[in-house]
Design an enzyme around this catalytic site. Sequence first.
Site, short mmCIF file in Angstrom:
data_model
loop_
_atom_site.label_atom_id
_atom_site.label_comp_id
_atom_site.label_asym_id
_atom_site.label_seq_id
_atom_site.Cartn_x
_atom_site.Cartn_y
_atom_site.Cartn_z
N ASP A 1 -6.97 -1.48 -4.50
CA ASP A 1 -8.05 -1.14 -3.57
C ASP A 1 -8.99 -0.11 -4.18
OD1 ASP A 1 -6.78 -2.79 -1.70
OD2 ASP A 1 -5.70 -1.12 -0.77
N ASP B 1 0.86 -1.18 0.00
CA ASP B 1 0.00 0.00 0.00
C ASP B 1 0.89 1.23 0.00
OD1 ASP B 1 -2.40 -1.42 0.05
OD2 ASP B 1 -2.52 -1.41 2.24
#
Length: 187
Positions: free
Chosen positions: A160, A146
């Site tokens: 995401d 991330d």
Amino acid sequence: MAEAERVIGTPEVDDEEAAAPAEQPQGKRRVAVLLTVALLAYLLDLGSKMLVVAKLEHHEPIRVIGDLLQFQAIRNAGAAFGFGEAFTVIFTIIAATVIVVIVRLARKLYSLPWAIALGLLLGGALGNLTDRIFRSPGIFQGAVVDFIAPANFAVFNLADSAICCGGVLIVILSFRGLDPDGTVHKD
């Protein structure tokens, strides 16, 4: 005279059939859209994660918009917002199941908006599944990369984002009564 003009071996065609253009099966075009969107989402996610791992991991965050948005490399073994780090294998199974469901649903796909939504879901699921399979600490236990870090929010990635956008689009399509097969119902 019409009989004499017919060519041997040519099937008879009514005037109505001759006037109507041949219909292309719309399902194939929609599957191609689904696969194109999924591939684009997957490649963007994969490329961004490769860049983040090569250039940003183990470095200071990059301020994009002051304190409002930064790029900061983290590894997330859990689900969204870091929940459930002990359940990485379960998230891997869920992602694989989503992929199988989308592939099965694609056979009945005649709706362009649904093709886009499912393509986003598929590309995002494949992106995060790739991390879970191939990144450390091991197969089916890997941590997702991330890096998009808005202020006062969880750090996330392009996969995401694709999953969330696809999910929101599916909710909107469902509320509007549009089914994946292209039919519209009013409940």
